[in-house]
Design a protein around this motif. Structure first.
Motif, PDB file in Angstrom:
ATOM      1  N   SER A 340       0.855  -1.198   0.000  1.00 54.22           N
ATOM      2  CA  SER A 340       0.000   0.000   0.000  1.00 54.22           C
ATOM      3  C   SER A 340       0.884   1.239   0.000  1.00 54.22           C
ATOM      4  O   SER A 340       1.861   1.323   0.760  1.00 54.22           O
ATOM      5  N   SER A 365      -7.639   1.100  -2.881  1.00 55.19           N
ATOM      6  CA  SER A 365      -7.965  -0.164  -2.225  1.00 55.19           C
ATOM      7  C   SER A 365      -9.471  -0.396  -2.154  1.00 55.19           C
ATOM      8  O   SER A 365      -9.918  -1.521  -1.941  1.00 55.19           O
ATOM      9  N   LEU A 448      -2.762   0.873  -4.507  1.00 56.53           N
ATOM     10  CA  LEU A 448      -2.197  -0.470  -4.596  1.00 56.53           C
ATOM     11  C   LEU A 448      -1.785  -0.743  -6.032  1.00 56.53           C
ATOM     12  O   LEU A 448      -2.480  -0.312  -6.961  1.00 56.53           O
TER      13      LEU A 448
END
Length: 462
Positions: A340, A365, A448
């Motif tokens: 992340s 995400s 991501l």
């Protein structure tokens, strides 16, 4: 060099003393120690050369004479312990000196034997060849030291001098270009700043005057409301309406982009390219070794390698159902990375050389994982930014919009560079450091790495 061992037919002398008589014919060879070794060895070897087909008979005077002339400089001849005969033969099988009786009726019967003189000649020939090779090698080494290395030293100085001059010239040119670009960009930023400041001053003056006018009108209306008699107030309706209309004409303040600094004023392809090159060619060009595919997100249309770094598209026959997971894509052949990103600078490289259809990029995400709608399809919603390759065409996709890309050659690897402070996402080709596409977006949530493949496989490189 190979040795040629001559097998001879042996005749045994009538008695051990017969072979010993040959010792009377031994000649002593005087050797000049100042004479070169090749002359000495060659002279001794030449004396041992015999016509082909002449095999000496064991125990004959000719054999012992040849043995002496071959250069065996021993004052006493060794005798066989078992037969008390001269050791003038060599057993090639057991690699030892023997007498004629050992070869005929002794333990070396049937072995490959050679007259000692012949054996000595072969050994001396070997030594001559070895010494000649050493002498030639020494000459080559001397020539290498005296000529090659000396020339290399001179060439080194000239080459190093040219390399320094080239470096200085390139750095000077780059510095000059950077200084000019820096000056140009700073001037644009300064001009943009002055423009915005002027707009702010204008807006401030306008709305300050409007505020003063509005306050004055309001104060007048309040005074009229509180101090004007009823009869006079009724007759002042038109005057009051005029004041209200004047106040309404002031309007409402509105924030516009004109009051903000244009981000494009600081944009420079040169500076961005140099910055990207510095990052991409640095020690962390391939990103963190911790970046792998998140197993929970891998679609059932894909298979994941044991090292969790390779995605492979599966045909229908080999697909197997996977356990339900809320993070897993169930319809589109997608997968997300395990890292992340919400700060700093990140880069990673994907090997796409085997695949003819893939997507690489980033997404929030919160991207939808279920269903076959565009909400879960990379590049077809506002939460994903990807570079796509399909049927030979390359494009950048975001929110359902495609930007065609002109690619000179098909990349074997595609690198991604995300700089969070500048909100910049850059796609590049690591082999040439060529920038394929750059997008600037005010990312509002952690990102991501995102992937999709519908042909063969893609691999995250480290």
């Amino acid at each position: 060099m190979t040795e040629e061992l001559i097998t001879c037919e042996l005749t045994c002398p009538s008695s051990p003393t017969d072979s010993g008589k040959t010792l009377n014919g031994v000649k002593t060879v005087e050797m000049d120690i100042e004479q070169p070794i090749f002359s000495v060895l060659s002279g001794g070897v030449k004396q041992q050369q015999q016509p082909e087909g002449d095999t000496p008979v064991l125990g004959s005077p000719s054999a012992t004479t040849a043995d002496t002339e071959s250069g065996i400089f021993s004052g006493e001849c060794e005798l066989c312990v078992e037969h008390e005969a001269e050791l003038d033969w060599f057993c090639g099988t057991e690699q030892r000196l023997i007498c004629s009786h050992c070869a005929i009726v002794g333990p070396c019967h049937g072995h490959t034997v050679t007259p000692l003189a012949t054996r000595v000649t072969a050994v001396r020939n070997q030594l001559v060849d070895v010494c000649e090779k050493m002498q030639l090698q020494a000459l080559r080494i001397e020539r290498f030291i005296g000529q090659t290395l000396t020339a290399k030293e001179q060439k080194l100085q000239a080459s190093a001098s040219r390399a320094r001059e080239q470096i200085v010239a390139q750095v000077s040119a780059a510095r000059e270009a950077l200084e000019e670009e820096e000056q140009r960009v700073l001037e644009e930023v300064q001009q943009e700043e002055e423009r915005v400041e002027q707009c702010l001053l204008t807006q401030r003056a306008h709305w300050s005057q409007a505020l003063a006018s509005l306050s004055q009108t309001r104060s007048g209306l309040v005074h009229t409301l509180t101090h004007t008699p009823d009869a006079q107030l009724v007759t002042s309706v038109q005057e009051i309406a005029d004041r209200v209309e004047e106040a309404e004409g002031v309007g409402e303040p509105c924030d516009t982009d004109q009051l903000n600094l244009n981000p494009g004023c600081s944009d420079s392809k040169l500076l961005r390219g140099l910055w990207a090159t510095a990052v991409l060619l640095g020690p962390n060009a391939y990103g963190s070794s911790y970046l792998k595919f998140d197993e929970r997100t891998v679609s059932p249309l894909l298979s994941l390698s044991d090292d969790v770094c390779t995605l492979t598209f599966l045909h229908k026959k080999v697909r197997q159902p996977l356990p339900y997971d809320p993070a897993r894509f169930d319809c589109w052949p997608n997968a997300l990375g395990s890292l992340s990103m919400s700060s700093g600078t990140h880069s990673w490289v994907v090997d796409v050389g085997q695949s003819g259809a893939f997507k690489v990029g980033v997404c929030y995400s919160s991207l939808e994982r279920k269903g076959s709608g565009d909400e879960a399809r990379l590049g077809h919603n506002s939460q994903s930014w990807v570079l796509c390759h399909y049927d030979g065409d390359y494009s950048f996709c975001h929110a359902g919009k495609k930007v065609p890309l002109q690619v000179v050659r098909r990349p074997q690897r595609i690198g991604l560079l995300l700089d969070w402070p500048s909100h910049t996402l850059l796609f590049y080709e690591p082999d040439s450091s060529a920038v394929l596409y750059t997008v600037t977006h005010p990312f509002s949530a952690p990102l991501l790495p995102a992937f999709a493949v519908t042909d063969r496989s893609i691999t995250i490189l480290h």
